[in-house]
Design a protein around this motif. Structure first.
Motif, mmCIF file in Angstrom:
data_model
loop_
_atom_site.group_PDB
_atom_site.id
_atom_site.type_symbol
_atom_site.label_atom_id
_atom_site.label_comp_id
_atom_site.label_asym_id
_atom_site.label_seq_id
_atom_site.Cartn_x
_atom_site.Cartn_y
_atom_site.Cartn_z
ATOM 1 N N ARG A 55 2.886 -2.752 6.130
ATOM 2 C CA ARG A 55 3.158 -4.158 5.397
ATOM 3 C C ARG A 55 3.945 -3.426 4.178
ATOM 4 N NH1 ARG A 55 0.584 -9.511 7.279
ATOM 5 N NH2 ARG A 55 -0.082 -9.171 5.040
ATOM 6 N N ARG A 56 2.573 -2.833 3.394
ATOM 7 C CA ARG A 56 2.371 -1.961 2.366
ATOM 8 C C ARG A 56 4.154 -0.919 2.503
ATOM 9 N NH1 ARG A 56 -2.777 -2.064 -1.308
ATOM 10 N NH2 ARG A 56 -1.122 -2.875 -2.989
ATOM 11 N N ASP A 57 2.987 -0.694 2.922
ATOM 12 C CA ASP A 57 4.497 0.075 2.714
ATOM 13 C C ASP A 57 5.345 0.067 3.362
ATOM 14 O OD1 ASP A 57 1.274 2.405 2.609
ATOM 15 O OD2 ASP A 57 1.469 2.767 5.314
ATOM 16 N N LEU A 63 11.456 -1.091 -1.783
ATOM 17 C CA LEU A 63 12.196 -1.195 -3.196
ATOM 18 C C LEU A 63 12.583 -0.247 -3.513
ATOM 19 C CD1 LEU A 63 8.155 -2.135 -4.624
ATOM 20 C CD2 LEU A 63 9.937 -3.812 -4.567
ATOM 21 N N ALA A 64 12.382 1.073 -3.232
ATOM 22 C CA ALA A 64 13.439 2.515 -3.180
ATOM 23 C C ALA A 64 14.760 2.487 -3.028
ATOM 24 C CB ALA A 64 12.325 3.233 -2.341
ATOM 25 N N GLY A 86 16.718 -2.498 -8.906
ATOM 26 C CA GLY A 86 16.163 -3.385 -9.571
ATOM 27 C C GLY A 86 15.653 -4.934 -8.642
ATOM 28 N N SER A 87 15.096 -4.230 -8.023
ATOM 29 C CA SER A 87 13.714 -5.305 -6.460
ATOM 30 C C SER A 87 12.918 -5.143 -7.928
ATOM 31 C CB SER A 87 13.884 -5.000 -5.338
ATOM 32 O OG SER A 87 13.176 -3.431 -5.472
ATOM 33 N N TRP A 88 11.613 -6.157 -7.190
ATOM 34 C CA TRP A 88 10.646 -6.307 -7.587
ATOM 35 C C TRP A 88 9.439 -6.672 -7.329
ATOM 36 C CZ3 TRP A 88 8.208 -10.924 -8.078
ATOM 37 C CH2 TRP A 88 6.881 -11.395 -8.886
#
Length: 359
Positions: A137-139, A145-146, A150-152
């Protein structure tokens, strides 16, 4: 049987964020604790989405204040469910689209609910070969995000705002109970156990902090295994876990948590999911082994609604062998790495598994 309930009630709020906090306490006694003994449960399921409404709102508000999250920017995070509700709420309050990355273990009802709240739910299909579903999930979060300028991402596992979000909860407990001898918390990201214990240890220096983990979790030095329970445990090492504050740790197995959940439901009406069952089991045992006047506070992170297809479904529990007899007391080990635990086990030596790696 009579239950005692207390709450600090604030005037009704006209905003969504005003619905979060000031949750009640319920006195839990028989059959979770022996006659004349008991503990106080902080019922975080009274928040709209559960305990993680608190860090969901707080982490977003702090990111906006630092300008890490621009107006209208997308919030992207990994979740096993409850934080997803908090982030959906925060996105609604502050006008941000939300993408939640989860895995096939998320209950279909929770997927539908998160979607109804306006979140995009992204489900990974393969576990990471070492870090399991959590790392997968983290990957996926990193890739999204890439793709979205402008995402976070809140990065709940390592974000210190995840712990400071629980300062109000700690202060509520202190005001409601006046004195606390023992705090019992489930441990996943380390957010609420770290945040609450930091404040309460300042107020009550002799406070004992008891962590509750699941078998198959690597947080406290056990080998990572496939885990049935969600909401507690981890296959990675979250930086927010305050190892130095724990007096002891208990690992609980799924069948043991199910037994406690169902006992709570039948005797106190207030119950919840895996974390609630595990915490109640440990807190009840502590209440029975410590003097009756010991004031024990246990944090119940959520309610039972999302677990109707698992914890409270007989067919599901029978398939997974979860309808066992009442669990005996905990097995005891002297070191977290003494052996791999498979049932309720207690250890009074708590170490940081990454202490020698510059953590």
């Amino acid at each position: 049987m009579q239950s005692l309930i207390t709450t600090d009630v604030t005037p009704a709020q006209s905003t969504l964020s005003g619905l979060v906090g000031n949750t009640p306490l319920l006195r839990i006694c028989e059959p979770l604790a022996p006659a004349g003994h008991g503990f106080w449960a902080k019922l975080e399921g009274f928040n709209p989405g559960g305990i993680k409404d608190r860090p969901g709102l707080h982490m977003v508000e702090r990111a906006r204040a630092r300008k890490d999250l621009p107006p209208g920017g997308r919030i992207i995070e990994s979740t096993s469910g409850t934080l997803g509700l908090g982030l959906a709420l925060a996105g609604m309050v502050h006008g941000h689209p939300v993408t939640l990355v989860t895995d096939p273990g998320l209950e279909p009802s929770m997927t539908r609910l998160l979607t109804a709240y306006g979140a995009d739910v992204d489900i990974v299909t393969e576990p990471h070969p070492v870090g399991g579903w959590q790392q997968a999930r983290r990957d996926r979060v990193a890739r999204l995000l890439a793709e979205h300028p402008g995402s976070w991402s809140p990065d709940q596992y390592n974000n210190p705002d995840n712990t400071t979000a629980y300062t109000p909860l700690a202060l509520e407990l202190a005001a409601q109970l006046r004195h606390i001898d023992v705090l019992v918390c489930s441990v996943g990201t380390g957010g609420h156990s770290g945040g609450i214990s930091r404040v309460l240890r300042q107020l009550f220096p002799e406070l004992r902090v008891v962590g509750v983990d699941t078998v198959g979790s690597t947080i406290f030095g056990q080998p990572a295994r496939t885990r049935l329970m969600r909401g507690l445990g981890s296959s990675i090492y979250p930086r927010n876990v305050a190892y130095e504050r724990f007096s002891e740790v208990h690992w609980v197995a799924p069948a043991e948590a199910v037994w406690a959940c169902r006992q709570l439901a039948a005797s106190h009406y207030a119950t919840g999911g895996w974390s609630v069952g595990a915490v109640a089991l440990v807190a009840g045992w502590l209440a029975g082994t410590l003097p009756a006047h010991t004031r024990i506070a246990a944090v119940f992170p959520d309610g039972p609604q999302r677990y109707l297809e698992t914890v409270y479904d007989n067919a599901y529990c029978e398939r997974h062998g979860l309808l066992d007899a009442p669990p005996p007391g905990p097995e005891v080990i002297t070191r977290p790495d003494e052996k791999e635990v498979t049932r309720w086990t207690r250890c009074t030596e708590v170490v940081d598994p990454l202490a020698g790696e510059g953590r």
